[in-house]
Design a protein around this motif. Structure first.
Motif, PDB file in Angstrom:
ATOM      1  N   GLY A   1       0.811  -1.216   0.000  1.00  0.00           N
ATOM      2  CA  GLY A   1       0.000   0.000   0.000  1.00  0.00           C
ATOM      3  C   GLY A   1       0.839   1.258   0.000  1.00  0.00           C
ATOM      4  O   GLY A   1       2.050   1.235   0.192  1.00  0.00           O
ATOM      5  N   LYS A   2       0.165   2.382  -0.216  1.00  0.00           N
ATOM      6  CA  LYS A   2       0.849   3.672  -0.326  1.00  0.00           C
ATOM      7  C   LYS A   2       1.407   4.174   0.987  1.00  0.00           C
ATOM      8  O   LYS A   2       2.329   4.942   1.014  1.00  0.00           O
ATOM      9  N   ARG A   3       0.858   3.721   2.087  1.00  0.00           N
ATOM     10  CA  ARG A   3       1.314   4.217   3.378  1.00  0.00           C
ATOM     11  C   ARG A   3       2.785   3.887   3.598  1.00  0.00           C
ATOM     12  O   ARG A   3       3.472   4.562   4.325  1.00  0.00           O
ATOM     13  N   GLU A   4       3.289   2.829   2.984  1.00  0.00           N
ATOM     14  CA  GLU A   4       4.700   2.483   3.135  1.00  0.00           C
ATOM     15  C   GLU A   4       5.595   3.589   2.589  1.00  0.00           C
ATOM     16  O   GLU A   4       6.723   3.731   2.992  1.00  0.00           O
ATOM     17  N   LEU A   5       5.074   4.375   1.679  1.00  0.00           N
ATOM     18  CA  LEU A   5       5.894   5.411   1.062  1.00  0.00           C
ATOM     19  C   LEU A   5       5.717   6.774   1.711  1.00  0.00           C
ATOM     20  O   LEU A   5       6.679   7.472   1.947  1.00  0.00           O
ATOM     21  N   GLY A   6       4.497   7.160   1.995  1.00  0.00           N
ATOM     22  CA  GLY A   6       4.288   8.522   2.459  1.00  0.00           C
ATOM     23  C   GLY A   6       3.644   8.657   3.822  1.00  0.00           C
ATOM     24  O   GLY A   6       3.715   9.709   4.436  1.00  0.00           O
ATOM     25  N   GLN A   7       3.009   7.639   4.330  1.00  0.00           N
ATOM     26  CA  GLN A   7       2.283   7.720   5.584  1.00  0.00           C
ATOM     27  C   GLN A   7       2.906   6.784   6.620  1.00  0.00           C
ATOM     28  O   GLN A   7       2.214   6.073   7.322  1.00  0.00           O
TER      29      GLN A   7
ATOM     30  N   GLU B   1       2.546   1.904  -9.738  1.00  0.00           N
ATOM     31  CA  GLU B   1       2.237   2.955  -8.770  1.00  0.00           C
ATOM     32  C   GLU B   1       0.834   2.856  -8.183  1.00  0.00           C
ATOM     33  O   GLU B   1       0.568   3.409  -7.129  1.00  0.00           O
ATOM     34  N   GLY B   2      -0.075   2.213  -8.881  1.00  0.00           N
ATOM     35  CA  GLY B   2      -1.459   2.174  -8.427  1.00  0.00           C
ATOM     36  C   GLY B   2      -2.193   3.423  -8.871  1.00  0.00           C
ATOM     37  O   GLY B   2      -1.795   4.091  -9.823  1.00  0.00           O
TER      38      GLY B   2
ATOM     39  N   CYS C   1      -7.328  13.501  -1.227  1.00  0.00           N
ATOM     40  CA  CYS C   1      -6.992  12.360  -2.059  1.00  0.00           C
ATOM     41  C   CYS C   1      -5.613  11.828  -1.678  1.00  0.00           C
ATOM     42  O   CYS C   1      -4.659  12.597  -1.567  1.00  0.00           O
ATOM     43  N   LEU C   2      -5.525  10.526  -1.457  1.00  0.00           N
ATOM     44  CA  LEU C   2      -4.236   9.891  -1.215  1.00  0.00           C
ATOM     45  C   LEU C   2      -3.617   9.614  -2.576  1.00  0.00           C
ATOM     46  O   LEU C   2      -4.156   8.834  -3.368  1.00  0.00           O
ATOM     47  N   GLU C   3      -2.521  10.283  -2.857  1.00  0.00           N
ATOM     48  CA  GLU C   3      -1.874  10.173  -4.166  1.00  0.00           C
ATOM     49  C   GLU C   3      -1.059   8.885  -4.263  1.00  0.00           C
ATOM     50  O   GLU C   3      -0.808   8.221  -3.265  1.00  0.00           O
ATOM     51  N   THR C   4      -0.617   8.563  -5.457  1.00  0.00           N
ATOM     52  CA  THR C   4       0.118   7.318  -5.672  1.00  0.00           C
ATOM     53  C   THR C   4       1.451   7.290  -4.941  1.00  0.00           C
ATOM     54  O   THR C   4       1.963   6.228  -4.639  1.00  0.00           O
ATOM     55  N   ASP C   5       1.990   8.460  -4.613  1.00  0.00           N
ATOM     56  CA  ASP C   5       3.268   8.495  -3.894  1.00  0.00           C
ATOM     57  C   ASP C   5       3.084   8.541  -2.381  1.00  0.00           C
ATOM     58  O   ASP C   5       4.043   8.656  -1.632  1.00  0.00           O
ATOM     59  N   GLY C   6       1.832   8.445  -1.917  1.00  0.00           N
ATOM     60  CA  GLY C   6       1.567   8.439  -0.483  1.00  0.00           C
ATOM     61  C   GLY C   6       1.265   9.806   0.102  1.00  0.00           C
ATOM     62  O   GLY C   6       0.922   9.910   1.270  1.00  0.00           O
ATOM     63  N   ASP C   7       1.389  10.868  -0.700  1.00  0.00           N
ATOM     64  CA  ASP C   7       1.068  12.210  -0.210  1.00  0.00           C
ATOM     65  C   ASP C   7      -0.447  12.397  -0.169  1.00  0.00           C
ATOM     66  O   ASP C   7      -1.179  11.825  -0.973  1.00  0.00           O
TER      67      ASP C   7
END
Length: 188
Positions: free
Chosen positions: A36-42, A101-102, A147-153
């Motif tokens: 999931g995206k949280r690994e990258l930005g959250q 990227e999702g 919106c949760l972006e593909t990079d986790g932002d």
């Protein structure tokens, strides 16, 4: 073997190091994508521990028993080149980019949290609210969308206060009051 020669002598074949590095790169790309995206930005403390342990765990898988300087440089160089190529391919082919990227996911719409999307991203309401506060937003009522972006932002669009019906009424009442005060002042 003396110190200087051990720095530059391969203990394992260079092709093996290159193949190992490429395989680990793609394994991590898939694993982090599935995570999931949280690994990258959250990231939270648990996520950070996992990422640190993963880096230590895959080190030996990349360089094997080779502790030479050139072995480490070969592994690192292979990872950097592989990443460069993957980024280029993703840029050229949108379907590949979407696969790696999702897609972005809407978490808040018109001040209301979309619970199913939070669950899908494994983000708690508290984590979302913390992220909003970091952006200077104190209340969900201030949010048009998040919106949760593909990079986790987290990208947040604030409500335009001019669109708020209550704000419009208050502004109109203020203008009426000002006009009445001017009329009263003109009569005196």
């Amino acid at each position: 073997m003396n110190f200087w020669s051990s720095l530059w002598t391969f203990e394992e074949p260079i092709l093996e190091k290159v193949i190992r590095s490429i395989l680990i790169y793609f394994f991590l790309l898939v694993a982090l994508r599935l995570g999931g995206k949280r690994e990258l930005g959250q990231t939270n403390n648990f996520d950070l521990v996992v990422l640190l342990v993963i880096s230590n765990t895959v080190q030996n898988a990349i360089i094997g028993d080779d502790n030479s300087l050139i072995g480490g440089i070969t592994g690192a160089t292979t990872l950097l080149i592989t990443n460069y190529l993957v980024v280029r391919v993703a840029y050229q082919f949108p379907k590949f980019r979407k696969l790696t990227e999702g897609k972005s996911r809407l978490l808040i719409q018109e001040g209301r949290i979309i619970e199913k999307n939070l669950r899908a991203e494994a983000i708690t309401e508290q984590e979302l609210l913390t992220s909003l506060r970091r952006q200077g937003i104190e209340s969900l009522s201030e949010v048009k969308s998040a919106c949760l972006e593909t990079d986790g932002d987290l990208t947040v669009e604030r409500l335009n206060l001019g669109d708020d019906p209550q704000k419009k009424i208050i502004d109109r009442l203020d203008r009426i009051e000002t006009a009445l005060n001017q009329i009263v002042q003109g009569i005196k």
